[in-house]
Design a protein around this motif. Structure first.
Motif, mmCIF file in Angstrom:
data_model
loop_
_atom_site.group_PDB
_atom_site.id
_atom_site.type_symbol
_atom_site.label_atom_id
_atom_site.label_comp_id
_atom_site.label_asym_id
_atom_site.label_seq_id
_atom_site.Cartn_x
_atom_site.Cartn_y
_atom_site.Cartn_z
ATOM 1 N N ASN A 110 0.840 -1.113 -0.311
ATOM 2 C CA ASN A 110 0.055 0.015 -0.111
ATOM 3 C C ASN A 110 0.937 1.582 0.207
ATOM 4 O O ASN A 110 1.629 0.975 0.890
ATOM 5 C CB ASN A 110 -0.829 0.104 1.240
ATOM 6 C CG ASN A 110 -1.623 1.197 1.189
ATOM 7 O OD1 ASN A 110 -1.288 2.270 2.261
ATOM 8 N ND2 ASN A 110 -3.058 1.424 0.861
ATOM 9 N N HIS A 111 0.605 1.596 -0.876
ATOM 10 C CA HIS A 111 1.557 3.391 -0.845
ATOM 11 C C HIS A 111 0.928 4.463 -0.510
ATOM 12 O O HIS A 111 1.609 5.635 0.077
ATOM 13 C CB HIS A 111 1.990 3.518 -2.721
ATOM 14 C CG HIS A 111 2.966 2.112 -3.029
ATOM 15 N ND1 HIS A 111 4.373 2.537 -2.582
ATOM 16 C CD2 HIS A 111 2.690 1.547 -4.054
ATOM 17 C CE1 HIS A 111 4.574 2.018 -3.794
ATOM 18 N NE2 HIS A 111 3.647 0.778 -4.442
ATOM 19 N N THR A 112 -0.103 4.259 -0.958
ATOM 20 C CA THR A 112 -1.073 5.570 0.520
ATOM 21 C C THR A 112 -1.844 4.872 0.671
ATOM 22 O O THR A 112 -3.099 4.512 -0.091
ATOM 23 C CB THR A 112 -1.144 7.271 -1.028
ATOM 24 O OG1 THR A 112 -2.066 7.723 -0.008
ATOM 25 C CG2 THR A 112 -1.819 6.369 -2.045
ATOM 26 N N VAL A 113 -3.142 5.864 1.481
ATOM 27 C CA VAL A 113 -4.140 6.058 2.054
ATOM 28 C C VAL A 113 -5.337 6.659 1.564
ATOM 29 O O VAL A 113 -6.524 6.752 1.865
ATOM 30 C CB VAL A 113 -3.863 5.652 3.474
ATOM 31 C CG1 VAL A 113 -3.409 5.039 4.226
ATOM 32 C CG2 VAL A 113 -3.965 7.361 4.094
ATOM 33 N N GLY B 4 3.372 -1.203 4.166
ATOM 34 C CA GLY B 4 3.940 0.575 3.546
ATOM 35 C C GLY B 4 4.551 0.116 3.029
ATOM 36 O O GLY B 4 6.112 0.041 3.155
ATOM 37 N N HIS C 38 4.355 5.426 7.931
ATOM 38 C CA HIS C 38 2.740 4.538 7.123
ATOM 39 C C HIS C 38 3.009 3.346 7.587
ATOM 40 O O HIS C 38 1.070 3.446 7.476
ATOM 41 C CB HIS C 38 3.111 4.676 5.143
ATOM 42 C CG HIS C 38 2.657 4.772 4.396
ATOM 43 N ND1 HIS C 38 3.049 3.676 3.481
ATOM 44 C CD2 HIS C 38 0.981 4.767 4.049
ATOM 45 C CE1 HIS C 38 1.443 3.399 2.174
ATOM 46 N NE2 HIS C 38 1.006 3.287 3.420
ATOM 47 N N SER C 39 3.591 2.693 7.657
ATOM 48 C CA SER C 39 2.687 1.537 7.674
ATOM 49 C C SER C 39 2.519 1.052 9.383
ATOM 50 O O SER C 39 1.558 0.660 8.849
ATOM 51 C CB SER C 39 4.232 0.495 8.144
ATOM 52 O OG SER C 39 4.819 0.498 7.075
ATOM 53 N N ILE D 91 0.255 3.382 10.112
ATOM 54 C CA ILE D 91 -0.692 3.925 10.080
ATOM 55 C C ILE D 91 -2.160 3.059 9.368
ATOM 56 O O ILE D 91 -2.885 2.685 10.349
ATOM 57 C CB ILE D 91 -1.103 5.052 9.164
ATOM 58 C CG1 ILE D 91 -0.070 6.307 9.969
ATOM 59 C CG2 ILE D 91 -2.272 5.702 8.177
ATOM 60 C CD1 ILE D 91 -0.048 7.964 8.837
ATOM 61 N N ASN E 109 7.142 -3.089 7.391
ATOM 62 C CA ASN E 109 7.642 -2.413 6.598
ATOM 63 C C ASN E 109 8.202 -2.531 6.201
ATOM 64 O O ASN E 109 9.380 -3.256 6.022
ATOM 65 C CB ASN E 109 8.095 -1.380 8.181
ATOM 66 C CG ASN E 109 8.017 -0.013 6.931
ATOM 67 O OD1 ASN E 109 7.780 1.099 6.285
ATOM 68 N ND2 ASN E 109 9.654 0.333 7.431
ATOM 69 N N THR F 160 10.869 0.513 4.069
ATOM 70 C CA THR F 160 11.059 1.247 3.112
ATOM 71 C C THR F 160 11.365 1.834 2.122
ATOM 72 O O THR F 160 12.333 1.166 1.898
ATOM 73 C CB THR F 160 11.973 2.348 3.840
ATOM 74 O OG1 THR F 160 11.544 1.381 5.906
ATOM 75 C CG2 THR F 160 12.858 3.401 3.985
#
Length: 269
Positions: free
Chosen positions: A99-102, A178, A183-184, A186, A205, A207
């Motif tokens: 997942n790159h973005t929510v 993530g 991000h991960s 979240i 995660n 990075t």
């Protein structure tokens, strides 16, 4: 089909074209992967599908390639003759989700009607995945019955029934990650928190980005040697601040180049 990347989906025609693109690319990739796997196994006993995940990794970057899940199931069952359980085990161990973005555009939701119109067999497979996931949660986690509807692959809202592609990725993939620690976290604490309580080890995660050691030193050893030569140390691979020492070299090289141009111009004249 692919003349325009990400065609507008304000109309049903646009939605169908975009879904065709996604399916075309997923299916072509998977058919090629399976062909190569079988070709390399030709000299051995056939039917070694348990080896497939150790040779193949399908990393779904955001939800655009999610159709790889039902398509791999279709190919394994309808073409290769595997049963559901065996095909699911292979698929689950093969596919993973980044997942790159929510943001909503990275969490696609496809109309069930559109999906059923273009890909009826895949819709059948998705419905079965949703059914089995729901049954698993109800039978093993009574405490989560109140959350099951939001976790399901299918949103059966009578006004707008959709397939939640991100949910399908999480349910079917062996790993979810993530692209940064924040991000991960979240993903684990907010977006996919309910799934974490079921599969705590599924979420990781990774990075995003590259390192000078991997990129420059490994991929371009000649340039790496030049940098090391002028800095008189190879410690820049772990301490990027040392690269500022190249400024002196660059200034000196620039002066030499300017002098050469002036001299060449004078000789020419």
């Amino acid at each position: 089909i692919c003349a325009v990347l990400y065609p507008g989906d304000a109309t049903e025609e646009g939605k169908l074209l975009r879904l065709k693109q996604q399916y075309f690319l997923c299916s072509a990739s998977l058919q090629d992967i399976i062909f190569r796997f079988k070709e390399r196994k030709a000299d051995r006993v056939s039917g070694k599908w348990s080896e497939f995940p150790s040779k193949v990794a399908v990393q779904m970057n955001d939800t655009h390639p999610t159709l790889a899940i039902p398509e791999l199931m279709r190919l394994l069952m309808d073409v290769e003759g595997l049963g559901w359980d065996e095909a699911w085990a292979v698929t689950n161990k093969t596919v993973a989700y980044t997942n790159h973005t929510v943001l909503p555009e990275a969490l696609e939701k496809w109309s069930q009607a559109v999906m059923r119109k273009l890909l009826p067999r895949h819709m059948e497979i998705i419905e079965e995945i949703d059914k089995r996931f729901r049954e698993m949660v109800i039978s093993t986690r009574k405490d989560m019955e109140g959350k099951i509807e939001s976790m399901r692959v299918l949103d059966n809202n009578p006004e707008k029934p959709v397939v939640r592609m991100a949910n399908l990725c999480v349910v079917a993939g062996h790993t979810v990650n993530g692209v940064a620690e924040l991000h991960s976290n979240i993903l684990k604490q907010e977006l996919f928190a309910d799934y974490v309580s079921i599969w705590p080890n599924k979420f990781q995660n990774k990075t995003n980005g590259i390192t000078p050691r991997r990129w420059l030193r490994f991929c371009n050893p000649e340039l790496s040697e030049i940098v090391t030569k002028w800095l008189k140390t190879d410690q820049w691979t772990s301490n990027l601040d040392l690269l500022t020492g190249l400024r002196k070299v660059c200034v000196h090289a620039s002066s030499l180049a300017s002098a050469f141009v002036i001299a060449h111009h004078t000789i020419t004249v």
